[in-house]
Design a protein around this motif. Structure first.
Motif, PDB file in Angstrom:
ATOM      1  N   PRO A 151       0.952  -1.205  -0.063  1.00  0.00           N
ATOM      2  CA  PRO A 151       0.023   0.202   0.004  1.00  0.00           C
ATOM      3  C   PRO A 151       0.920   1.338   0.096  1.00  0.00           C
ATOM      4  N   THR A 152       2.107   1.223   0.605  1.00  0.00           N
ATOM      5  CA  THR A 152       3.389   2.519   1.139  1.00  0.00           C
ATOM      6  C   THR A 152       4.175   2.125   1.111  1.00  0.00           C
ATOM      7  N   THR A 153       5.037   2.753   0.239  1.00  0.00           N
ATOM      8  CA  THR A 153       7.090   2.553   0.703  1.00  0.00           C
ATOM      9  C   THR A 153       6.730   3.747   1.982  1.00  0.00           C
ATOM     10  N   ASP A 154       6.207   4.607   2.096  1.00  0.00           N
ATOM     11  CA  ASP A 154       6.398   5.502   3.398  1.00  0.00           C
ATOM     12  C   ASP A 154       6.422   4.908   4.900  1.00  0.00           C
ATOM     13  N   THR A 155       6.140   5.581   6.197  1.00  0.00           N
ATOM     14  CA  THR A 155       6.458   5.260   7.325  1.00  0.00           C
ATOM     15  C   THR A 155       4.769   6.034   8.060  1.00  0.00           C
ATOM     16  N   TYR A 156       4.383   6.473   7.362  1.00  0.00           N
ATOM     17  CA  TYR A 156       3.365   7.096   8.131  1.00  0.00           C
ATOM     18  C   TYR A 156       2.201   6.467   8.511  1.00  0.00           C
ATOM     19  N   LEU A 157       2.460   4.886   8.555  1.00  0.00           N
ATOM     20  CA  LEU A 157       1.635   3.960   9.283  1.00  0.00           C
ATOM     21  C   LEU A 157       2.267   4.292  10.601  1.00  0.00           C
ATOM     22  N   ASN A 158       3.000   3.929  10.625  1.00  0.00           N
ATOM     23  CA  ASN A 158       3.957   3.311  11.803  1.00  0.00           C
ATOM     24  C   ASN A 158       3.250   3.261  13.289  1.00  0.00           C
TER      25      ASN A 158
ATOM     26  N   VAL B 281      -7.131  20.050   2.460  1.00  0.00           N
ATOM     27  CA  VAL B 281      -5.750  20.392   2.880  1.00  0.00           C
ATOM     28  C   VAL B 281      -6.281  21.993   3.552  1.00  0.00           C
ATOM     29  N   GLU B 282      -6.696  22.932   2.982  1.00  0.00           N
ATOM     30  CA  GLU B 282      -6.545  24.068   3.502  1.00  0.00           C
ATOM     31  C   GLU B 282      -7.770  23.756   4.734  1.00  0.00           C
ATOM     32  N   ALA B 283      -8.722  22.584   5.068  1.00  0.00           N
ATOM     33  CA  ALA B 283      -9.546  22.312   6.170  1.00  0.00           C
ATOM     34  C   ALA B 283      -8.286  22.318   6.951  1.00  0.00           C
ATOM     35  N   MET B 284      -7.722  21.187   6.813  1.00  0.00           N
ATOM     36  CA  MET B 284      -6.736  20.318   7.842  1.00  0.00           C
ATOM     37  C   MET B 284      -5.713  21.564   8.118  1.00  0.00           C
TER      38      MET B 284
ATOM     39  N   THR C  69       0.330  16.530   8.341  1.00  0.00           N
ATOM     40  CA  THR C  69       0.489  17.082   7.792  1.00  0.00           C
ATOM     41  C   THR C  69       1.538  17.056   6.725  1.00  0.00           C
ATOM     42  N   ASN C  70       1.985  17.967   5.558  1.00  0.00           N
ATOM     43  CA  ASN C  70       2.795  17.013   5.395  1.00  0.00           C
ATOM     44  C   ASN C  70       4.271  17.682   6.334  1.00  0.00           C
ATOM     45  N   ASP C  71       4.345  18.300   7.455  1.00  0.00           N
ATOM     46  CA  ASP C  71       5.579  18.278   8.530  1.00  0.00           C
ATOM     47  C   ASP C  71       5.912  17.151   9.324  1.00  0.00           C
TER      48      ASP C  71
ATOM     49  N   GLN D 151       3.816  14.637   3.233  1.00  0.00           N
ATOM     50  CA  GLN D 151       2.274  14.507   1.871  1.00  0.00           C
ATOM     51  C   GLN D 151       1.802  14.450   3.707  1.00  0.00           C
ATOM     52  N   TRP D 152       0.570  14.493   2.663  1.00  0.00           N
ATOM     53  CA  TRP D 152      -0.805  15.028   3.959  1.00  0.00           C
ATOM     54  C   TRP D 152      -2.073  14.040   3.667  1.00  0.00           C
TER      55      TRP D 152
END
Length: 351
Positions: free
Chosen positions: A161-168, A265-268, A333-335, A342-343
């Motif tokens: 599903p992803t190669t990023d780590t945001y689900l850790n 994104v603006e709502a977030m 957020t993207n930070d 990414q958002w």
């Protein structure tokens, strides 16, 4: 000595008690039907008025001793009953309706910006629509015709599903192959791409271009639900949906049919500011929070496309999904500290 006129009026009312048989009862006013036309009619605390007199509260102006209470006959009482004729407090939508946040109408969190408030109100309305579908045990309104039978090309395979780590920070094993489903039509551009794992009850919506690439098609909820249903295989596993993930969210402006401007994104950004949250951390919004700012933030996000569509899916297939609701929203957020840049929104389902 002749009694004062006001006492004579009160004594006359008491002596004529049998006239109560002629008072309007239930949902009728003087022989005229009062019709409840929508769910909003039964979520306010207003009372039915017949010829200027509130029929339910007429006798509240005469106490057991026969003395008149302050105020004129026909004045609205200071504390009118909370329900309308024929309904009990526990029966009132907005109290025990499944998934309700418990916020009363006169304590709604409000944004000062008109568009933000309109969007918040839209999100609140979408939540109520789902709650009413569940509360009233309505049949599912979504199509269950397989996409192939509707003329779509469906390609299935395997993919992480992803190669990023945001689900850790979530109990989701994402570093393995899941089922990938891509939907298109007549050899055209991709309309929807999802990656799902029925064993973990998790579905990732990677891409969706229904309005652009299939404006007159079956719609987003039907496509995503068909992908989930096909992967799950059994009705019990279909009910096991726990998470929906919307990643790589883009700052795209849209305007709904009522002129409300939407941008996830603006709502977030607005929500992180309102909640004074750290943009490097995941912000959790609980639908049952007692924090009015959190509820306002949740409702604002519920109006945005990336949450509104999942809400609509839950409504269209609430029976098949065993009356699930959105329990929590996890915003990144993207930070974010995962450095995914990414958002993302992780939606947790529950009851």
């Amino acid at each position: 000595m002749r009694p004062p006129i006001k006492h004579a009026v009160l004594f006359g009312l008491l002596a004529g008690a049998p006239f109560a048989q002629g008072l309007p009862r239930g949902d009728h006013c003087g022989g005229r039907d009062v019709t409840i036309t929508s769910a909003t009619d039964i979520t306010q605390d207003d009372s039915y008025v017949c010829d200027g007199i509130t029929s339910r509260n007429l006798w509240n102006y005469i106490d057991p001793r026969g003395l008149g209470k302050p105020g004129r006959l026909g004045d609205k009482p200071n504390n009118p009953p909370a329900t309308k004729p024929g309904r009990t407090g526990a029966d009132k939508p907005g109290n025990n309706v499944p998934g309700n946040d418990g916020q009363s109408a006169n304590k709604r969190p409000v944004f000062s910006d008109t568009n933000l408030e309109n969007a918040r109100s839209k999100g609140e309305g979408l939540q109520k629509d789902l709650n009413q579908a569940i509360f009233n045990a309505k049949p599912d309104s979504g199509s269950k015709t397989p996409l192939e039978e509707s003329g779509y090309d469906v390609n299935r395979g395997k993919q992480t599903p992803t190669t990023d780590t945001y689900l850790n920070e979530f109990p989701i094993k994402y570093k393995q192959n899941w089922d990938r489903t891509s939907v298109s039509k007549d050899g055209g551009k991709e309309i929807v791409e999802t990656i799902q794992d029925a064993a973990q009850g998790t579905l990732v919506v990677k891409q969706s271009w229904n309005k652009e690439n299939d404006p007159n098609g079956v719609g987003w909820t039907t496509m995503v639900m068909d992908n989930w249903r096909t992967t799950a295989g059994t009705s019990e596993k279909v009910k096991g949906l726990k998470y929906m993930i919307r990643d790589l969210i883009q700052p795209i402006n849209t305007v709904d049919s009522k002129g409300v401007k939407l941008n996830t994104v603006e709502a977030m950004r607005t929500v992180f500011e309102k909640m004074k949250a750290n943009k490097k951390e995941t912000l959790v919004l609980d639908s049952k929070s007692t924090n009015t700012d959190e509820i306002a933030s949740f409702q604002l996000m519920a109006a945005q496309t990336h949450v509104a569509r999942p809400l609509q899916l839950l409504k269209d297939y609430h029976n098949e999904l065993d009356n699930l609701n959105i329990a929590k929203l996890y915003l990144q957020t993207n930070d974010h500290k995962s450095q995914s840049y990414q958002w993302n929104i992780i939606i947790e389902f529950g009851k």
